[in-house]
Design a protein around this motif. Structure first.
Motif, short mmCIF file in Angstrom:
data_model
loop_
_atom_site.label_atom_id
_atom_site.label_comp_id
_atom_site.label_asym_id
_atom_site.label_seq_id
_atom_site.Cartn_x
_atom_site.Cartn_y
_atom_site.Cartn_z
N ALA A 449 0.83 -1.21 0.00
CA ALA A 449 0.00 0.00 0.00
C ALA A 449 0.87 1.25 0.00
O ALA A 449 0.59 2.23 -0.71
CB ALA A 449 -0.93 -0.01 1.21
N LEU A 450 1.96 1.23 0.79
CA LEU A 450 2.86 2.39 0.83
C LEU A 450 3.56 2.62 -0.50
O LEU A 450 3.88 3.76 -0.85
CB LEU A 450 3.91 2.19 1.93
CG LEU A 450 3.54 2.63 3.34
CD1 LEU A 450 4.72 2.43 4.27
CD2 LEU A 450 3.10 4.09 3.36
N HIS A 451 3.79 1.56 -1.23
CA HIS A 451 4.41 1.71 -2.55
C HIS A 451 3.52 2.55 -3.47
O HIS A 451 4.02 3.33 -4.29
CB HIS A 451 4.66 0.34 -3.18
CG HIS A 451 5.28 0.39 -4.53
ND1 HIS A 451 6.60 0.74 -4.73
CD2 HIS A 451 4.74 0.16 -5.77
CE1 HIS A 451 6.86 0.73 -6.04
NE2 HIS A 451 5.75 0.37 -6.68
N LEU A 452 2.21 2.41 -3.30
CA LEU A 452 1.26 3.17 -4.12
C LEU A 452 0.98 4.55 -3.54
O LEU A 452 0.78 5.50 -4.29
CB LEU A 452 -0.06 2.39 -4.24
CG LEU A 452 0.02 1.05 -4.97
CD1 LEU A 452 -1.28 0.28 -4.83
CD2 LEU A 452 0.36 1.27 -6.45
N GLU A 453 0.95 4.65 -2.22
CA GLU A 453 0.67 5.93 -1.55
C GLU A 453 1.72 6.17 -0.46
O GLU A 453 1.45 6.01 0.73
CB GLU A 453 -0.73 5.91 -0.93
CG GLU A 453 -1.87 5.99 -1.92
CD GLU A 453 -2.01 7.40 -2.50
OE1 GLU A 453 -2.05 8.36 -1.73
OE2 GLU A 453 -2.09 7.51 -3.73
N PRO A 454 2.94 6.55 -0.85
CA PRO A 454 4.05 6.64 0.12
C PRO A 454 3.88 7.73 1.17
O PRO A 454 4.60 7.73 2.16
CB PRO A 454 5.27 6.91 -0.77
CG PRO A 454 4.72 7.49 -2.02
CD PRO A 454 3.39 6.86 -2.22
N GLU A 455 2.94 8.64 0.98
CA GLU A 455 2.77 9.74 1.93
C GLU A 455 1.50 9.60 2.76
O GLU A 455 1.08 10.56 3.43
CB GLU A 455 2.77 11.08 1.19
CG GLU A 455 4.11 11.36 0.50
CD GLU A 455 4.06 12.59 -0.39
OE1 GLU A 455 2.95 12.91 -0.88
OE2 GLU A 455 5.09 13.22 -0.59
N ALA A 456 0.88 8.43 2.74
CA ALA A 456 -0.36 8.21 3.49
C ALA A 456 -0.02 7.91 4.95
O ALA A 456 0.49 6.84 5.28
CB ALA A 456 -1.16 7.07 2.87
N ALA A 457 -0.32 8.84 5.83
CA ALA A 457 0.05 8.69 7.24
C ALA A 457 -0.65 7.50 7.88
O ALA A 457 -0.06 6.81 8.72
CB ALA A 457 -0.30 9.98 8.00
N TYR A 458 -1.89 7.24 7.49
CA TYR A 458 -2.62 6.13 8.13
C TYR A 458 -1.99 4.78 7.78
O TYR A 458 -2.06 3.84 8.59
CB TYR A 458 -4.10 6.17 7.74
CG TYR A 458 -4.40 5.90 6.28
CD1 TYR A 458 -4.74 4.62 5.86
CD2 TYR A 458 -4.36 6.91 5.34
CE1 TYR A 458 -5.03 4.37 4.53
CE2 TYR A 458 -4.65 6.68 4.02
CZ TYR A 458 -4.99 5.41 3.61
OH TYR A 458 -5.28 5.16 2.28
#
Length: 625
Positions: A449-458
């Motif tokens: 998930a972080l690979h797709l949205e690396p700045e998502a704090a949750y």
């Protein structure tokens, strides 16, 4: 960063006159946000309604009501906007002109930050832009540029940004491209000193001083017709807006306007309305144009359908309203949608049905995520127990992404959220079944998930929680700090750092992060519970009890909070109260007999009949004959 009051109007026309059809418009206005910390501009909804009315007038092109999708306030969720954008760009036959208008709040990411963009907020957006429910201006432009022949290649762009908490100087940026006179400047780099009007958001009201779109609409109605040819062009509307007295907007004002080079003229002047405007003066907004009384196309089509078709459609709408989206529940919306597609006369509205189902599922999942981002006690309590919804949210996101298609501009974001909920469900399953084998897969999901949205704090925060469960405290701390970097006002990562410090015996850090957790969310029970442990370590029993009781009043679900209160009551020889707190701790999930039985604070309770009854109930295998 700068808060922006953001208006967008994009005009596109097809390149082939043979494909010419009626115009279509998506109009959005948001004056209310679920997250009350977002700056709301009171006139945004009214401005959007008036602009939609203008589009139906002769000056606005007499666009048919069926071809205008108006989304305001609670309807203007990100999912609703995305579905509307797909309707605007994908429907057949290709219209002669497309329009997109947005009035609401946005955030300008300044140079030097990790992003340089304008991020638009919707009704269900969290205040922190990196939480995956905003939409970037660059993303919208990129999506429009994928439309082949309808590529947006000649925009008019005007951006205004005034004093904000983040920057002391006022600035103005603008750009014009297209046929006719060209005036260009980079909106990110060019600035000039502008006087501070000292206005507040109340100035953005159609009652009294004009709003930003007041200048836009009055200009399109004829006040911007400087060459007298009874047509208003892009350069003229630019000149009109930038020279009006209401150009001095409250902090964070922005206007964006774009046209194709084959559509230089934006409107035709209506002499009657122009005369009225000139007589009344430019400080008053034109009288709202009454919208045409027309029924949406899908409703007219359904009225002509057979009764069985109408009932099927009504069941579909009802299933959406009660959130019965997917199998295995009977008569779910997805199954009813498939049945509706088999009805030949409904094929013209198949796209509408598809988008409505996708948007409803996305809205449902976002509400669950927003509750967590808002540190909702109910959501925190729900996550203490393994429940089915998180698995269902992942399924809904997958289905919605399938319905919208991989070309959808939010596809990666939706996939990241799906992976996040799948990983969350695996972690909760691991806790419920006391099976750590699920944790490795949960970690893989969050990293994907972080690979797709690396700045998502949750996502960073959830990855940190998984690391705690895998006893990797160094990586957990790193992920919580990353979450704080992207969302510095979110309480939960601070609370998790406080827990890490408690486990390490670092009372000073535990105290600091606990206070920060409460400062950012005074209703967060976790922060009070953690501080209670700190004061118990200091042997300040009275303050510790006060903090634990406050955590309970706020809905704390962690059984250790109730256990600690039992220990404090036992210290005071309040044995009955101590037993009551222990029973509540067990109801919340306490199940460690060894700690319970060997705790020196509770030894005085062992001879009580209530203690023995509690042991028989919760630990029957520990009962001595």
């Amino acid at each position: 960063m700068k808060s922006l009051f953001f208006f967008i109007s994009l005009f596109l026309s097809s390149v082939s006159s043979a494909q010419s059809r009626t115009a279509k418009a998506l109009v959005v206005g948001i004056s209310q946000y679920q997250d009350t910390s977002l700056h709301a501009f009171s006139a945004a909804r009214r401005d959007a309604e008036e602009y939609a009315a203008f589009l139906q007038s002769p000056s606005g092109g007499s666009i048919e009501r069926d071809q205008i999708l108006l989304l305001t306030d609670e309807e203007a969720t990100l999912a609703g906007f995305m579905a509307g954008l797909e309707w605007l760009m994908s429907e057949k036959p290709i219209p002669s002109k497309r329009l997109l208008y947005f009035a609401g709040s946005a955030l300008y990411m300044t140079p030097g930050q990790k992003k340089e963009d304008v991020l638009m907020f919707f009704n269900d957006s969290p205040a922190t832009p990196f939480q995956g429910n905003t939409c970037s201006l660059k993303g919208i432009k990129k999506r429009l540029e994928k439309q082949g022949e309808t590529i947006l290649n000649a925009p008019v762009f005007l951006a205004v940004s005034f004093k904000s908490p983040f920057e002391k100087s006022d600035s103005l940026g603008f750009e014009w491209k297209g046929t006719g006179k060209t005036k260009r400047s980079s909106w990110l780099k060019w600035s000039q000193t502008m006087p501070d009007a000292g206005l507040s958001s109340s100035a953005f009201s159609s009652k009294g001083q004009k709003s930003i779109s007041s200048d836009l609409v009055t200009g399109l109605l004829g006040l911007a017709d400087y060459d007298g040819n009874r047509m208003v062009s892009g350069p003229e509307i630019f000149r009109h807006i930038s020279t009006q007295s209401s150009f001095y907007y409250p902090p964070g004002a922005c206007l964006y306007l774009s046209v194709t080079d084959k559509e230089k003229n934006l409107s035709k002047v209506d002499e009657r309305i122009l005369n009225e405007l000139e007589q009344r003066g430019n400080n008053e907004l034109f009288p709202p144009i009454v919208q045409l009384e027309s029924m949406p196309a899908e409703e007219r089509l359904l009225q002509k359908s057979a009764p069985v078709t109408r009932r099927l459609y009504e069941d579909f709408i009802l299933a959406i309203k009660v959130k019965n989206f997917l199998p295995p529940r009977e008569r779910n919306a997805a199954a009813l949608y498939d049945s509706l597609l088999l009805v030949p006369e409904l094929l013209p509205i198949a796209g509408y049905l598809r988008r409505r189902l996708a948007a409803a599922m996305l809205d449902d999942t976002q509400q669950a995520l927003n509750a967590y981002l808002n540190t909702s006690a109910n959501e925190l309590a729900r996550r203490q127990k393994y429940t089915e919804p998180y698995k269902r949210y992942a399924q809904q996101l997958q289905k919605a992404n399938e319905l919208l298609g991989k070309q959808h501009m939010m596809s990666n974001t939706l996939e990241a959220k799906r992976l996040y909920f799948e990983g969350l469900e695996l972690r909760l399953r691991s806790l419920a079944e006391k099976d750590s084998s699920w944790l490795s897969e949960a970690m893989e999901k969050q990293r994907a998930a972080l690979h797709l949205e690396p700045e998502a704090a949750y996502i960073h925060n959830e990855l940190g929680v998984v690391c705690i469960n895998k006893n990797d405290t160094a990586e957990a701390k790193k992920q919580f700090l990353e979450a704080i970097e992207y969302s510095p006002t979110w309480s939960i990562p601070y609370n998790n750092l406080s827990i890490l410090a408690l486990n390490a015996g670092d009372w000073q850090a535990a105290n600091y992060y606990g206070i920060e957790a409460i400062r950012h969310a005074p209703y967060n029970p976790g922060g009070y519970a953690n501080l209670g442990v700190v004061y118990a370590e200091k042997k300040d029993w009275a303050q510790a009890e006060t903090l634990f009781r406050r955590a309970v009043r706020l809905g704390a679900e962690r059984p250790v909070v109730y256990y600690n209160l039992a220990c404090l009551e036992a210290k005071k020889a309040e044995k009955g109260m101590a037993i009551d707190w222990l029973l509540q701790a067990h109801e919340k999930g306490w199940d460690d007999f060894d700690i319970l039985n060997n705790d020196e604070d509770l030894v005085s309770l062992h001879a009580l009949s209530e203690w023995k009854a509690m042991v028989r109930k919760y630990y029957p295998d520990k009962v001595k004959e």
